[in-house]
Design an enzyme around this catalytic site. Structure first.
Site, PDB file in Angstrom:
ATOM      1  NE  ARG A  12      -4.069  -2.018   1.364  1.00  0.00           N
ATOM      2  CZ  ARG A  12      -4.232  -3.207   0.772  1.00  0.00           C
ATOM      3  NH1 ARG A  12      -3.603  -3.490  -0.342  1.00  0.00           N
ATOM      4  NH2 ARG A  12      -5.054  -4.108   1.293  1.00  0.00           N
ATOM      5  CE  LYS A  31     -12.892  -7.120   7.509  1.00  0.00           C
ATOM      6  NZ  LYS A  31     -11.938  -6.177   8.093  1.00  0.00           N
ATOM      7  CB  SER A  65     -13.955  -1.846   1.172  1.00  0.00           C
ATOM      8  OG  SER A  65     -12.614  -1.787   1.569  1.00  0.00           O
ATOM      9  N   GLY A  66     -12.852  -4.828   0.100  1.00  0.00           N
ATOM     10  CA  GLY A  66     -12.394  -5.793  -0.901  1.00  0.00           C
ATOM     11  C   GLY A  66     -11.836  -5.257  -2.199  1.00  0.00           C
ATOM     12  N   GLY A  67     -11.381  -3.995  -2.231  1.00  0.00           N
ATOM     13  CA  GLY A  67     -10.820  -3.467  -3.470  1.00  0.00           C
ATOM     14  C   GLY A  67     -11.829  -2.654  -4.277  1.00  0.00           C
ATOM     15  CD  GLU A  98     -11.371 -10.248   6.598  1.00  0.00           C
ATOM     16  OE1 GLU A  98     -10.469 -10.310   7.439  1.00  0.00           O
ATOM     17  OE2 GLU A  98     -11.368  -9.432   5.664  1.00  0.00           O
ATOM     18  NE  ARG A 157      -8.166  -3.361  -0.053  1.00  0.00           N
ATOM     19  CZ  ARG A 157      -8.285  -4.449  -0.790  1.00  0.00           C
ATOM     20  NH1 ARG A 157      -7.718  -4.498  -1.983  1.00  0.00           N
ATOM     21  NH2 ARG A 157      -8.949  -5.498  -0.366  1.00  0.00           N
TER      22      ARG A 157
END
Ligand code: 5MM
Length: 325
Positions: A28, A212, A254-256, A170, A286
């Site tokens: 990141r 999650k 949010s997964g991208g 998750e 993210r």
């Protein structure tokens, strides 16, 4: 455990995932040109967590092991958060490893978990998180992979509760791939059904457990973008088929997705949820951090502007969590 579970996603609040492992934070920071060292990681988390007002929108923050050993002035990060009325938690899986020589990657870390939790308890951490990554293709996920991966996830939840931590399970369905929304929904349903069977067989207390998970979306290589209404219907359909009513709450990753996509989809899910038995909220990494990280760019003089960006996004996401965007 009960008190932690109630406070984590109280009305208007959600959970910040700030638990990037060293490899992920390297990636990141690398993408926006910030040097990645333990001290830049510390300064970055300090920038996020000293933002005025975050306690109005965050019930909890998930940390990575490095951060809970770092200090913010006189206090550790977990002590600082407790002082702000936010519950500190910790990611306890130890990343992914190849499964039986295949391309699928399974989560590891169970063998050492019990010992690690003893220390985390003394540090004041109250909840734990374990992530599994599930790819969709024509042949994946395979049944043996799912069975073993969800077995480990259930063992994580059992060991966490034995040590008085509220577990967050998750299972992340990855966005990568060319799959349709329909196939994503089928896989999400199947993964969650396997997971809850395993949790039940270990007598895990679902009232003190959070799920999650991903929203149901078409693969990023499918050439299709789903509208929030479609995402919300598909996601709620999958959850209703697979998540028992006792579960304390469901928080989305949010997964991208872009921050706006993740936020608008969450808003629509909450608007459409009707009388589902679970609380629904967010646990984005993210989608909450991306813009603030870029604004900060590793420079002290950018802290006020980055904090303003962060709190603005957090406030909007909190509105979405209430279906009030
Ligand atoms: C912050 O990233 C978390 C840890 O990931 P790694 O083990 O790969 O470093 C991750 O579990 C995160 O909590 C979730 O993926 C949610 O993050 P997004 O960005 O999907 O909201």
């Amino acid at each position: 455990m009960k008190e932690t579970a109630q406070k984590l996603i109280a009305f208007g609040k959600g959970i910040l995932a700030a638990d990037e492992s060293t490899r992920t934070i390297d990636e990141r920071f690398g993408a926006v040109g910030i040097p990645s060292t333990p001290e830049t990681h510390r300064k970055y988390r300090q920038m996020l967590l000293t933002t005025p007002g975050i306690e109005n929108f965050l019930g909890g923050v998930i940390f990575f092991d490095e951060t809970v050993r770092q200090r913010l002035g006189d206090e550790t990060f977990p002590e600082y958060l407790v002082g702000r009325g936010i519950i500190p938690g910790i990611k306890v899986d130890e990343g992914l490893e190849p499964f039986n020589g295949t391309e699928e990657k399974i989560t590891r870390g169970i063998e050492t978990l019990n010992d690690r939790l003893k220390e985390y308890g003394q540090m004041g951490l109250k909840f734990t998180k374990w992530r599994a990554a599930i790819s969709i293709s024509d042949i994946f996920p395979s049944d043996p992979f799912l069975a073993e991966n969800m077995e480990r996830m259930a063992a994580f939840a059992e060991i966490s509760q034995q040590n008085n931590f509220v577990p967050i399970v998750e299972p992340e369905i990855l966005l990568k791939g060319t799959h349709t929304t329909t196939r994503c929904g089928e896989i999400e349903t199947k993964v969650l059904q396997v997971l809850f069977e395993k949790l039940k067989s270990k007598n895990v207390d679902l009232e003190n457990l959070f799920l999650k998970t991903s929203m149901v979306l078409p693969g990023e290589g499918s050439g299709v973008k789903a509208e929030p209404l479609e995402v919300a219907h598909a996601t709620l359909r999958a959850l209703k088929k697979s998540v028992p009513p006792e579960v304390a709450g469901i928080v989305f990753l949010s997964g991208g997705q872009t921050p706006d996509e993740a936020m608008n989809n969450l808003n629509e899910i909450v608007k459409l949820k009707g009388d589902v038995p679970w609380e629904i909220s967010f646990s984005f990494a993210r989608a909450l951090q991306e813009e603030a990280m870029r604004e900060w760019a590793g420079k002290d003089e950018n802290v006020p502007a980055a904090q303003e960006t962060f709190i603005k996004r957090l406030e909007e996401v909190s509105k979405a969590r209430n279906g009030k965007l």
